[in-house]
Motif scaffolding. Structure first.
Motif, PDB file in Angstrom:
ATOM      1  N   HIS A   1     -16.265 -30.846  19.296  1.00  0.00           N
ATOM      2  CA  HIS A   1     -16.699 -29.825  20.259  1.00  0.00           C
ATOM      3  C   HIS A   1     -18.199 -29.945  20.539  1.00  0.00           C
ATOM      4  N   GLY A   2     -18.835 -31.002  20.033  1.00  0.00           N
ATOM      5  CA  GLY A   2     -20.287 -31.076  20.151  1.00  0.00           C
ATOM      6  C   GLY A   2     -20.793 -31.389  21.539  1.00  0.00           C
ATOM      7  N   ASN A   3     -20.111 -32.275  22.249  1.00  0.00           N
ATOM      8  CA  ASN A   3     -20.596 -32.735  23.553  1.00  0.00           C
ATOM      9  C   ASN A   3     -20.053 -31.872  24.684  1.00  0.00           C
ATOM     10  N   THR A   4     -20.303 -30.574  24.596  1.00  0.00           N
ATOM     11  CA  THR A   4     -19.893 -29.646  25.655  1.00  0.00           C
ATOM     12  C   THR A   4     -21.070 -28.743  26.014  1.00  0.00           C
ATOM     13  N   GLU A   5     -20.992 -28.159  27.202  1.00  0.00           N
ATOM     14  CA  GLU A   5     -21.972 -27.155  27.623  1.00  0.00           C
ATOM     15  C   GLU A   5     -21.287 -25.814  27.857  1.00  0.00           C
ATOM     16  N   THR A   6     -20.087 -25.681  27.296  1.00  0.00           N
ATOM     17  CA  THR A   6     -19.257 -24.495  27.516  1.00  0.00           C
ATOM     18  C   THR A   6     -18.750 -23.980  26.180  1.00  0.00           C
ATOM     19  N   ASP A   7     -18.714 -22.665  26.043  1.00  0.00           N
ATOM     20  CA  ASP A   7     -18.142 -22.031  24.855  1.00  0.00           C
ATOM     21  C   ASP A   7     -16.632 -21.916  25.055  1.00  0.00           C
ATOM     22  N   SER A   8     -15.853 -22.594  24.204  1.00  0.00           N
ATOM     23  CA  SER A   8     -14.397 -22.596  24.380  1.00  0.00           C
ATOM     24  C   SER A   8     -13.760 -21.251  24.066  1.00  0.00           C
ATOM     25  N   HIS A   9     -14.535 -20.286  23.541  1.00  0.00           N
ATOM     26  CA  HIS A   9     -13.997 -18.938  23.373  1.00  0.00           C
ATOM     27  C   HIS A   9     -13.843 -18.226  24.722  1.00  0.00           C
ATOM     28  N   THR A  10     -14.564 -18.707  25.747  1.00  0.00           N
ATOM     29  CA  THR A  10     -14.579 -18.001  27.030  1.00  0.00           C
ATOM     30  C   THR A  10     -14.036 -18.830  28.187  1.00  0.00           C
ATOM     31  N   SER A  11     -14.131 -20.170  28.112  1.00  0.00           N
ATOM     32  CA  SER A  11     -13.608 -21.025  29.178  1.00  0.00           C
ATOM     33  C   SER A  11     -13.321 -22.408  28.603  1.00  0.00           C
ATOM     34  N   LEU A  12     -12.767 -23.292  29.434  1.00  0.00           N
ATOM     35  CA  LEU A  12     -12.273 -24.581  28.947  1.00  0.00           C
ATOM     36  C   LEU A  12     -13.316 -25.676  29.129  1.00  0.00           C
ATOM     37  N   PRO A  13     -13.901 -26.198  28.037  1.00  0.00           N
ATOM     38  CA  PRO A  13     -14.836 -27.317  28.155  1.00  0.00           C
ATOM     39  C   PRO A  13     -14.083 -28.632  28.341  1.00  0.00           C
ATOM     40  N   THR A  14     -14.753 -29.610  28.923  1.00  0.00           N
ATOM     41  CA  THR A  14     -14.212 -30.957  29.060  1.00  0.00           C
ATOM     42  C   THR A  14     -15.174 -31.949  28.432  1.00  0.00           C
ATOM     43  N   ILE A  15     -14.637 -32.846  27.598  1.00  0.00           N
ATOM     44  CA  ILE A  15     -15.432 -33.914  27.004  1.00  0.00           C
ATOM     45  C   ILE A  15     -14.985 -35.230  27.623  1.00  0.00           C
ATOM     46  N   GLN A  16     -15.952 -35.960  28.228  1.00  0.00           N
ATOM     47  CA  GLN A  16     -15.653 -37.210  28.891  1.00  0.00           C
ATOM     48  C   GLN A  16     -15.749 -38.377  27.901  1.00  0.00           C
ATOM     49  N   GLY A  17     -15.284 -39.545  28.351  1.00  0.00           N
ATOM     50  CA  GLY A  17     -15.349 -40.752  27.533  1.00  0.00           C
ATOM     51  C   GLY A  17     -13.973 -41.362  27.343  1.00  0.00           C
ATOM     52  N   SER A  18     -13.955 -42.673  27.168  1.00  0.00           N
ATOM     53  CA  SER A  18     -12.701 -43.370  26.931  1.00  0.00           C
ATOM     54  C   SER A  18     -12.231 -43.128  25.502  1.00  0.00           C
ATOM     55  N   GLN A  19     -10.982 -43.496  25.217  1.00  0.00           N
ATOM     56  CA  GLN A  19     -10.472 -43.336  23.859  1.00  0.00           C
ATOM     57  C   GLN A  19     -11.295 -44.149  22.871  1.00  0.00           C
ATOM     58  N   GLU A  20     -11.716 -45.351  23.274  1.00  0.00           N
ATOM     59  CA  GLU A  20     -12.517 -46.195  22.388  1.00  0.00           C
ATOM     60  C   GLU A  20     -13.863 -45.537  22.084  1.00  0.00           C
ATOM     61  N   GLU A  21     -14.498 -44.954  23.101  1.00  0.00           N
ATOM     62  CA  GLU A  21     -15.783 -44.279  22.902  1.00  0.00           C
ATOM     63  C   GLU A  21     -15.625 -43.054  22.011  1.00  0.00           C
ATOM     64  N   LEU A  22     -14.566 -42.286  22.240  1.00  0.00           N
ATOM     65  CA  LEU A  22     -14.319 -41.085  21.447  1.00  0.00           C
ATOM     66  C   LEU A  22     -14.019 -41.437  19.992  1.00  0.00           C
ATOM     67  N   GLU A  23     -13.280 -42.525  19.770  1.00  0.00           N
ATOM     68  CA  GLU A  23     -12.952 -42.934  18.403  1.00  0.00           C
ATOM     69  C   GLU A  23     -14.189 -43.351  17.629  1.00  0.00           C
ATOM     70  N   SER A  24     -15.164 -43.950  18.313  1.00  0.00           N
ATOM     71  CA  SER A  24     -16.373 -44.400  17.620  1.00  0.00           C
ATOM     72  C   SER A  24     -17.378 -43.280  17.389  1.00  0.00           C
ATOM     73  N   LEU A  25     -17.216 -42.165  18.079  1.00  0.00           N
ATOM     74  CA  LEU A  25     -18.192 -41.074  17.974  1.00  0.00           C
ATOM     75  C   LEU A  25     -17.518 -39.783  17.508  1.00  0.00           C
ATOM     76  N   GLU A  26     -16.875 -39.059  18.418  1.00  0.00           N
ATOM     77  CA  GLU A  26     -16.311 -37.740  18.092  1.00  0.00           C
ATOM     78  C   GLU A  26     -15.294 -37.780  16.957  1.00  0.00           C
ATOM     79  N   LEU A  27     -14.382 -38.764  17.007  1.00  0.00           N
ATOM     80  CA  LEU A  27     -13.290 -38.788  16.036  1.00  0.00           C
ATOM     81  C   LEU A  27     -13.715 -39.301  14.662  1.00  0.00           C
ATOM     82  N   TYR A  28     -14.846 -39.990  14.594  1.00  0.00           N
ATOM     83  CA  TYR A  28     -15.259 -40.631  13.338  1.00  0.00           C
ATOM     84  C   TYR A  28     -15.376 -39.656  12.165  1.00  0.00           C
ATOM     85  N   PRO A  29     -16.081 -38.515  12.299  1.00  0.00           N
ATOM     86  CA  PRO A  29     -16.162 -37.590  11.155  1.00  0.00           C
ATOM     87  C   PRO A  29     -14.802 -37.040  10.730  1.00  0.00           C
TER      88      PRO A  29
END
Length: 210
Positions: free
Chosen positions: A138-166
């Motif tokens: 949820h780090g790469n968003t500018e929206t609070d998901s408690h109030t509206s729907l954020p979108t995180i861009q990037g390919s699956q490969e990019e997401l796997e190397s960054l967001e999904l890693y932890p």
């Protein structure tokens, strides 16, 4: 016939007696959870309050994260609490994020993974179930998901190397629970639905692959 409750504010004595009263009423033993990202003192008086995750990571000492997990587990267990909805495994990779920011350990995925898994180890070795959140990040968003729907861009490969890693490291470390975020991630599911509603993300990627 409910199976679980979440507890928030109050004092340690009232919380203790409330939980034990709820267990007496319950048809099935209740699974009791709480949001203890910074320890029990985050929500109640008379318990330990820790610094934010970002401040903890700034010490560069993983022993502190382990100790936070251990102390949180001991205090939670004393009250009858089984689950903490922590650690936050989101990467602070968007400076405009209104909801994660210093709740994250770092803008570096390896730092997030190391401190988060140290907390997991400290808590679970002392009897508390941990829950890594907010999958798949949820780090790469500018929206609070408690109030509206954020979108995180990037390919699956990019997401796997960054967001999904932890989260991958949390799962490898034996985390017993994962909280799925209310986030649209087209790189993982191009339907546009929140990942919390996506069988592709929750079943195929999280449960089966990871």
């Amino acid at each position: 016939g409910i199976g679980g409750v979440i507890t928030f504010g109050g004092g340690i004595h009232g919380t203790y007696y409330n939980i034990h009263q709820f267990q007496k009423w319950a048809k099935y033993p209740l699974l009791v959870a709480a949001d203890y990202e910074r320890g029990l003192g985050q929500w109640m008086s008379g318990a330990t309050l820790f610094p934010s995750n970002m401040a903890l990571a700034a010490t560069d000492n993983l022993d502190f994260a382990y100790e936070q997990g251990r102390i949180t587990a001991l205090e939670a267990s004393a009250l009858g609490i089984h689950v903490t909805f922590s650690p936050v495994m989101d990467i602070n990779n968007n400076p405009n994020n209104p909801i994660i920011n210093f709740r994250s350990y770092s803008d570096n995925p390896e730092t997030v993974a190391k401190f988060g898994t140290a907390f997991i180890k400290g808590a679970q070795e002392n009897g508390l179930i941990t829950c890594a959140k907010h999958f798949p990040g949820h780090g790469n968003t500018e929206t609070d998901s408690h109030t509206s729907l954020p979108t995180i861009q990037g390919s699956q490969e990019e997401l796997e190397s960054l967001e999904l890693y932890p989260f991958e490291k949390a799962i490898q470390s034996g985390v017993k629970m994962v909280m799925v975020g209310h986030i649209s991630v087209p790189g993982l599911d191009d339907s546009g639905v929140p990942v919390s509603h996506s069988s592709i993300v929750t079943s195929e990627i999280l449960r089966k692959k990871m």
